[in-house]
Motif scaffolding. Structure first.
Motif, PDB file in Angstrom:
ATOM      1  N   CYS A 210     120.132  -9.819   8.180  1.00  0.00           N
ATOM      2  CA  CYS A 210     119.555 -11.090   8.633  1.00  0.00           C
ATOM      3  C   CYS A 210     120.659 -12.096   8.972  1.00  0.00           C
ATOM      4  O   CYS A 210     121.534 -12.358   8.143  1.00  0.00           O
ATOM      5  N   PHE A 211     120.579 -12.640  10.160  1.00  0.00           N
ATOM      6  CA  PHE A 211     121.444 -13.749  10.541  1.00  0.00           C
ATOM      7  C   PHE A 211     120.588 -14.768  11.280  1.00  0.00           C
ATOM      8  O   PHE A 211     120.158 -14.531  12.404  1.00  0.00           O
ATOM      9  N   ASN A 212     120.308 -15.875  10.595  1.00  0.00           N
ATOM     10  CA  ASN A 212     119.436 -16.919  11.149  1.00  0.00           C
ATOM     11  C   ASN A 212     118.067 -16.359  11.545  1.00  0.00           C
ATOM     12  O   ASN A 212     117.609 -16.523  12.682  1.00  0.00           O
ATOM     13  N   GLU A 213     117.411 -15.698  10.605  1.00  0.00           N
ATOM     14  CA  GLU A 213     116.112 -15.080  10.857  1.00  0.00           C
ATOM     15  C   GLU A 213     114.989 -15.771  10.094  1.00  0.00           C
ATOM     16  O   GLU A 213     113.968 -15.161   9.790  1.00  0.00           O
ATOM     17  N   GLU A 214     115.154 -17.047   9.795  1.00  0.00           N
ATOM     18  CA  GLU A 214     114.144 -17.797   9.044  1.00  0.00           C
ATOM     19  C   GLU A 214     112.769 -17.717   9.718  1.00  0.00           C
ATOM     20  O   GLU A 214     111.741 -17.507   9.052  1.00  0.00           O
TER      21      GLU A 214
END
Length: 313
Positions: free
Chosen positions: A8-12
């Protein structure tokens, strides 16, 4: 148990949709499911969302949060290390990897003598033309000059058996290129094709430049063809220079030594100088990889896991 590893990378924004889709598909799967989310230095509230997911499903949701962004390759490696399942799959949180393929992938592994079911896109619909062109060019080059075959359009989304995952984890190099590693370790692999899908939410963190650097790493990590090419062109240039020198000497003896021709001479000097700088860059790239490997730095650094959250309660 089925372990689902999700970098996850910036998967809010994507996480709620992802978990809902997988949970719906999970009803048709006989395996119990565990999630291993790897927060790769996200700048949004991804970590906060992972904490909330763990509170809702403490026995099934685990997470690893890095101290900074180490890259997707490190996140995949960390997730595979943490996975406890007999079957392990890698998926992106943006739902470009269709969860509905999981039952079919599980059935294929359990009913045939294969160790991995991979996925590949049928086409590159929706992708910029320039990106598609360079992607196809990359696969042609790496398959032509490399020792490891890589499938055009193959995704990281794949279902693997425990022995295959253990073999991948035994490769502890710092400079990782998973698509090459998956192929290099061997094991029987089949591919399922599906139509390309758009992200369910958020924006991709992969720019053209980051993909270009990633492809260069793939070629360098699994092929010494650039070094061979540099040596070959260098040899041809030397032979051409000797022939040109002989020609110039004989021309001077027969017709004198006119002063005209300096533009062509300058062009040749600049061309050869450019080749030398290019080859130095290729060699430097390999030396840089060696330099990073010899440092023996960790592939990633963990700042927080779900166990730390439990201690705070």
């Amino acid at each position: 148990m089925l372990s689902i590893v999700v970098p996850c990378f910036n998967e809010e924004e994507s996480l709620p949709y992802f978990v809902k889709e997988v949970e719906d598909v999970g009803k048709s799967i006989s395996h119990s499911i565990e999630y291993i989310f790897v927060n790769d230095g996200s700048k949004d509230d991804t970590l906060k969302s992972l904490r909330e997911l763990h509170k809702k499903m403490p026995d099934r949701v685990r997470y690893i949060s890095f101290s900074r962004n180490f890259g997707k390759e490190s996140a995949l490696y960390a997730g595979l290390q943490a996975a406890r399942g007999d079957l392990i799959t890698l998926m992106d949180a943006d739902l470009q990897d269709p969860p509905e393929l999981l039952p079919q992938m599980i059935e294929r592994i359990e009913t045939s003598d294969i160790d991995c079911v991979g996925t590949r896109r049928q086409d590159r619909k929706g992708e910029p033309a320039i990106r598609s062109f360079f992607a196809r060019l990359f696969y042609k080059l790496v398959n032509k000059f490399g020792d490891t075959e890589m499938i055009d359009g193959a995704r990281d989304f794949r279902l693997m058996t425990r022995p295959m995952v253990d073999s991948i984890l035994s490769m502890t190099e710092y400079n990782r290129f998973s698509k090459g590693i998956f192929s290099w370790v061997g094991f029987n692999t089949e591919y399922i094709s599906y139509e390309n899908r758009e992200r369910v939410a958020g924006d991709s963190s992969w720019s053209f430049w980051s993909l270009f650097k990633y492809s260069i790493d793939g070629i360098v990590n699994f092929s010494d063809a650039p070094l061979t090419l540099a040596a070959l062109i260098g040899s041809i240039s030397c032979i051409a220079a000797v022939i040109a020198l002989i020609f110039i000497v004989f021309r001077a003896l027969l017709f004198g030594d006119p002063t005209s021709g300096w533009p062509s001479l300058a062009s040749i000097v600049l061309f050869v100088g450019g080749l030398q700088l290019l080859f130095l860059g290729i060699i430097g790239k390999y030396i840089g990889k060696i330099f990073l490997e010899t440092k023996k730095r960790p592939i990633y650094i963990v700042k927080e896991t779900e166990k730390d959250l439990e201690k705070e309660r």
